[in-house]
Design an enzyme around this catalytic site. Structure first.
Site, mmCIF file in Angstrom:
data_model
loop_
_atom_site.group_PDB
_atom_site.id
_atom_site.type_symbol
_atom_site.label_atom_id
_atom_site.label_comp_id
_atom_site.label_asym_id
_atom_site.label_seq_id
_atom_site.Cartn_x
_atom_site.Cartn_y
_atom_site.Cartn_z
ATOM 1 N N CYS A 98 0.853 -1.179 0.000
ATOM 2 C CA CYS A 98 0.000 0.000 0.000
ATOM 3 C C CYS A 98 0.902 1.246 0.000
ATOM 4 O O CYS A 98 2.118 1.154 0.021
ATOM 5 C CB CYS A 98 -0.879 0.009 1.241
ATOM 6 N N ARG A 99 0.296 2.383 -0.055
ATOM 7 C CA ARG A 99 0.997 3.660 0.088
ATOM 8 C C ARG A 99 0.325 4.445 1.201
ATOM 9 O O ARG A 99 -0.896 4.422 1.320
ATOM 10 C CB ARG A 99 0.930 4.481 -1.215
#
Lengths: 269, 269, 269, 269
Positions: C2-3
């Site tokens: 994810c970011r």
């Protein structure tokens, strides 16, 4: 409390049960008559048997009455055996994973009712599941857990027995942690060949359950509330009954947990 | 028919109107008392004024009662002026673009009611909008179109006049194509400084509208249905009225379209 | 993978981190550069501290780039401390309950990385949670479970220690069932006063972690990937580090689990 | 730019095109190769012909890769003719109404490409639709409007001619308001009996279009990008071509608008 309808018989468009009758399941999602909650707008789902051994599954979190996809799918899909459900949450969040029916392999299951004190019972019940069955848990409802307990207790081999065991497990866990067992359970489930249903409660208020033969094609409907808004053709199933439909001409209604219930201290058995 | 509530006054958490009162807007989404439809489960929205000239906007298609985001946002966000709405569709599909409030620049708008024969009036009404205003149309409801007609007719300069012109435009278009004008309109709108509301219908059944001063902080609520389930503190606004709230001490209630209405043939004016 | 991006400092509109920079978090949802998966379209979430001790929470399952609500909320909401996340599922279903951040009381938590063999470790790890903490579990991700393990191990009292204990618990459970411990963990969490972050992995590939002081107001950003697409102002945090930000002038970076790691057989400690 | 696949031939499970090939449409939603945008995560849809004259329609706003309903439906539903689409928005909001395919009566339509200057052309084009056709407009995309223009220009009678007229209408409107006509159009549509496709652009960059005979059953696929990631079996369709598939053995590829195109000033014809 939720509303549901199951069908077995000659192939029928889903919409003939879900959308078309004047008191159809979609109509009941907006305005149920015999439910504790009139509105059943916390999602819906349908499981149907068709081209494969395992059922198809379509669930979403919108109210059934506003889902255009459900309208189109139920106009196109024909099935000889299907389960359809509109949800009124008694606690769990509104998510697709918490919408009925639940599916595992060839089995489908849907439920109206609840397990009392579920917050306190949940962990103990989950701990009684084998790893492989626990891994199938995707949501957080008592209904899904009843289904998993049935799988744990031999649903493939003896459906009625598996359900008795599931109920006894819940009672046993309630006894273990010292809360009164409180279960309301009107459910339908299927393996793609037979349709099973149950009407049961630990008190005198088992949620309603009806059967009827549909006029157009002699198929059989089992429902939580009559579809056409009148009880005319609809036969109420007595409380504490287990229903087995082999085909539309062979319906068995047997007592369910009656012996156990007559002995009031058996909850911890 | 929908339910809505607007607030102006000292800063307040949104939840104090949306979620906390015993007959809060979320409670009304499940079980409204004075609405034609008890259930308002076809989406919701809230527009609030805060850090910027234009309002914030949160809309979604779930029933308000099941949206965890709405609960959290309304617990965190404080505003001196906001509009909140729960929708019961009278025809348009359930989509975010069809959820109220509608927003354009600094303006927000929400509506309970309907335009009769909208299917036939829609195109003619849209053709009266300038390109720049038409380009703002994102949904397909009569409510959004009323708002765009108000923008077209000088909402920035004279809100009451803009609304009169919008209503007259609808009547004129109805006359042009030969259908009876039928409008029910209980709406609230704001530019971030003042709160405006209207209660109006072409027949005798203008949807209900109430005002009340909230006890905790002397802010003012304008609502389609009292929030606490009792009319006690709530003042009904008479039909055919236009309400302007400059601040919580300066509320003006003026007749709205009364002259026009007294002349029954003016619909095509 | 994810970011995510976290911010602490003078009050800032959420959009200044989430939407405005040329390589903003929303831009990264569409096209991340340093992630294993370029697209992070499996939902998003933001937790921010404001008017109350507990954070606000907005999560949804749409890709961040297409959510109009997120745009509007992040334009309106200002906060001195917030966590924002875009998700790329490594297994769990796309549901709001599986979107980060996770929140419990005053704590918020978000994560990039994964626990290897989670399917086999999940039950044993869950069994180590107290009932009250287990009851907070709403989803089915490894990330949420890491957060719950931290709560279990005294997050309120010693955040760094709680995280060490959580990691050790995972290793211990892996040893117990005989699978190699494999953890990648780049996470941020907060109690509303301090911002904590960690960069850690059991192998050499700890997911990236950066800090930077934002030019406009001297606030501090901690991110999984630089926001403006260039590493210029951004300082990489070394692997196996624990970051504590008391305020934007007092940042501590300490070794995390280095001792344990130097003894390669300690996984089962 | 979007990705799509259409199938005609012996009955096939939808998943054999949508989900199973290594470069299936679902895979392309995550990572397209020949599209301007790699990610096609702004919703999806499928229209299939089965039990009724009009097609079934399932559309939703999630990325195709994360929709469990799509997986289950495409495993159950078999069809001799279907259209499937994954969307990458070039402007319109993400809503079900903006997802392809679009359906009207027996017709279905899906599109990859765009109309340049659509913001300025939209109103004029809409004004050319009859009321009954305009009333079918549910969304706000250029794609839906192309479909409505085709219906306006006799789709039932001469599909190729209807599409030529639709394109000419767009050019004519562009000429009227003085913007250059810019159209990119790779589309598929069907009446449930024949499958039509077009590859066309006003410049040299017509979006790609391929056909292939599927090995397992000799059915025919028409796609915007090869399904198995290699061009091997796939035949590119030349730009400015109109494809008619009567059945899998009778495929016609004709020039489309070539005469007009050869005269570069004919845009306003």
């Amino acid at each position: 409390m939720c509303r549901w309808a199951a069908y077995i018989g000659p192939e029928l468009f889903l919409e003939d049960v879900i959308a078309s009758p004047c008191h159809s399941l979609i109509a009941q999602s907006h305005d149920a008559h015999e439910a504790k909650t009139r509105t059943n707008g916390d999602g819906f789902g349908v499981a149907w048997y068709g081209a494969r051994e395992e059922p198809g599954l379509y669930r979403d979190i919108l109210p059934a009455w506003s889902d255009q996809n459900l309208r189109s799918l139920s106009r196109q899909i024909r099935s000889h055996l299907f389960l359809a459900h509109v949800r009124a949450s008694t606690g769990g969040v509104t998510s697709r994973m918490n919408c009925h029916p639940f599916v595992s392999g060839k089995w489908s299951f849907m439920h109206n009712g609840q397990i009392g004190h579920f917050d306190r019972l949940r962990r103990g019940l989950e701990s009684r599941l084998d790893d492989a069955i626990y891994a199938q848990k995707l949501g957080s409802t008592d209904s899904e857990l009843i289904f998993l307990l049935m799988l744990q207790h031999g649903l493939d081999h003896d459906p009625a027995r598996a359900l008795v065991e599931a109920v006894n497990t819940i009672k046993s866990e309630a006894a273990r942690i010292g809360v009164p067992a409180f279960i309301r359970l009107t459910a339908a489930f299927s393996d793609g060949h037979r349709l099973y249903a149950v009407r049961y409660a630990t008190d005198r208020f088992a949620p309603s359950l009806y059967t009827a033969t549909l006029a157009p094609n002699a198929g059989l409907c089992v429902v939580s509330e009559p579809l056409d808004g009148e009880a005319g053709n609809w036969m109420p199933v007595p409380p504490n009954s287990f229903v087995t439909v082999k085909d539309t001409k062979r319906i068995t209604i047997e007592p369910f947990m009656v012996t156990e219930e007559s002995a009031p201290t058996l909850e911890s058995a």
